[in-house]
Design a protein around this motif. Sequence first.
Motif, short mmCIF file in Angstrom:
data_model
loop_
_atom_site.label_atom_id
_atom_site.label_comp_id
_atom_site.label_asym_id
_atom_site.label_seq_id
_atom_site.Cartn_x
_atom_site.Cartn_y
_atom_site.Cartn_z
N GLN A 135 6.88 -12.88 -1.70
CA GLN A 135 5.78 -13.63 -1.16
C GLN A 135 4.67 -12.63 -1.57
O GLN A 135 3.55 -13.36 -2.20
N VAL A 136 4.62 -11.47 -1.48
CA VAL A 136 3.36 -10.49 -1.72
C VAL A 136 3.24 -10.64 -3.30
O VAL A 136 2.21 -10.67 -3.66
N GLU A 137 4.31 -10.47 -4.02
CA GLU A 137 4.36 -10.66 -5.59
C GLU A 137 3.52 -11.93 -6.07
O GLU A 137 2.60 -11.97 -6.87
N SER A 138 3.97 -13.07 -5.33
CA SER A 138 3.39 -14.28 -5.88
C SER A 138 1.76 -14.41 -5.42
O SER A 138 1.00 -14.79 -6.01
N PHE A 139 1.68 -13.91 -4.20
CA PHE A 139 -0.01 -13.95 -3.53
C PHE A 139 -0.71 -13.10 -4.47
O PHE A 139 -1.83 -13.30 -4.92
N LEU A 140 -0.41 -11.87 -4.90
CA LEU A 140 -1.06 -10.84 -5.56
C LEU A 140 -1.53 -11.45 -6.74
O LEU A 140 -2.28 -10.92 -7.74
N ASN A 141 -0.60 -12.23 -7.56
CA ASN A 141 -0.66 -12.91 -8.70
C ASN A 141 -1.56 -14.28 -8.72
O ASN A 141 -1.59 -14.85 -9.92
N LEU A 160 -5.79 -4.08 -0.52
CA LEU A 160 -5.13 -4.66 0.78
C LEU A 160 -3.81 -4.15 0.94
O LEU A 160 -3.43 -3.70 2.02
N TYR A 161 -2.97 -4.55 -0.15
CA TYR A 161 -1.60 -4.41 0.11
C TYR A 161 -1.19 -2.88 -0.27
O TYR A 161 -0.39 -2.27 0.49
N ALA A 162 -1.96 -2.30 -1.19
CA ALA A 162 -1.52 -1.00 -1.57
C ALA A 162 -1.89 0.08 -0.58
O ALA A 162 -1.17 1.03 -0.44
N THR A 163 -2.60 -0.20 0.31
CA THR A 163 -3.25 0.83 1.16
C THR A 163 -2.99 0.72 2.88
O THR A 163 -3.08 1.26 3.34
N GLY A 164 -2.72 -0.62 3.01
CA GLY A 164 -2.65 -1.10 4.37
C GLY A 164 -4.26 -0.96 5.31
O GLY A 164 -4.09 -0.92 6.29
N CYS A 165 -5.24 -1.02 4.34
CA CYS A 165 -6.52 -0.87 5.13
C CYS A 165 -6.82 -2.27 5.68
O CYS A 165 -6.45 -3.24 5.40
N PRO A 198 -3.15 6.83 -0.02
CA PRO A 198 -2.69 6.71 -1.84
C PRO A 198 -2.78 5.41 -2.29
O PRO A 198 -3.01 4.33 -1.80
N LEU A 199 -3.10 5.64 -3.47
CA LEU A 199 -3.34 4.44 -4.33
C LEU A 199 -2.10 4.18 -5.54
O LEU A 199 -1.98 5.21 -6.11
N GLY A 200 -1.75 2.95 -5.54
CA GLY A 200 -0.53 3.00 -6.58
C GLY A 200 -0.97 2.65 -7.82
O GLY A 200 -2.20 2.10 -7.95
N HIS A 263 -5.24 -9.24 7.48
CA HIS A 263 -4.26 -8.09 8.19
C HIS A 263 -2.90 -8.41 7.96
O HIS A 263 -2.07 -7.46 8.38
N SER A 264 -2.46 -9.61 7.64
CA SER A 264 -0.93 -9.90 7.09
C SER A 264 -0.52 -8.92 6.23
O SER A 264 0.44 -8.50 6.10
N LEU A 265 -1.69 -8.62 5.17
CA LEU A 265 -1.11 -7.56 4.16
C LEU A 265 -0.97 -6.08 4.50
O LEU A 265 -0.13 -5.55 4.22
N ARG A 266 -2.00 -5.88 5.67
CA ARG A 266 -1.67 -4.58 6.34
C ARG A 266 -0.34 -4.71 7.09
O ARG A 266 0.45 -3.57 7.15
#
Length: 317
Positions: A135-141, A160-165, A198-200, A263-266
């Motif tokens: 779902q994350v992959e689909s969402f980010l695309n 949002l997803y890479a850092t959990g901020c 960190p950043l990916g 916040h769901s991405l966090r």
Amino acid sequence: MAKRVTKLQQLASAGPAVRSGRATATLCQEFLDYLRGECHLAANTISAYGNDMRRFVAWVDTRRLPDLTIQDLSGYVGTLQEEDLAPASISRNIVAVRTFYKFLQLEGVVTDNPAELIMTQKMWQRMPGVLTMRQVESFLNSPKRSDKFWQRDVAMLEVLYATGCRASEVCNLRVRDLSMAQKHLRCEGKGGKQRMVPLGGRAIASIKRYLEELRGDLAAKSPHPPEELFLSRSGRAIDRVQLWRLVKAYAKRVGIDEKISPHSLRHSFATHLLAGGADLRLVQEMLGHASIQTTQIYTHVEHSRLKKVHSQFHPRA
């Protein structure tokens, strides 16, 4: 008491052949004797603890008690759920294991108590919504080149997803907070506390594209040069409401639960890290939690996910 201490310490220092399910069963029996003889618990309570500990012994099998981690114990809780135990029974099992570990600490068998961090049933009911990796992959695309500010939107979602901020932390990010070469960013959290996150590679690539292709045009619309990284169509810093709406819109586009929020991405960031074996205290640091007790809500990952990680990465899976 002196005899029991000596016996337990001998078991704790024994070789791998002794540290088996049988040794664990012996330790559990010593624990029940302790509850009966020194804590003076009622017979029914001792019986209930006995049932719970027999279940735990069967699960431990040949594992070494001192080597068990919070991820391991979360997997144990997952097996309890798979057995369709009642919530009250699962909670009682957790209490039994927690108490057992406190006993092991007193006896010098273990130094740390990972069982302290297992969630209770009440906490599971408050478990935040977590997206699957697919779902994350689909969402980010989900942002497309036909979207007006797609470079910015892709970069925001990736961060949002890479850092959990938190959403507010992403909105307040400044360009100078980025360190592309070092692959991290500086984030200011609650109470003005700063942390490095960190950043990916994918997040860095999307930020670079946004900076090169779009941010300059957006910044030119502001009467004063903006410091913030993510800008609205007017050139001002994007706010939490705008970010919330964008997340909702892109989630709807790919058919993800409408309850999703920034916040769901966090939540997903933390859960996926722990499911992959990340250290709880490192995740705490990345999330900016003051207390590790706040981070522990993410430790109860689905047992099926743990199995998948094991199958993917263990050399003899």
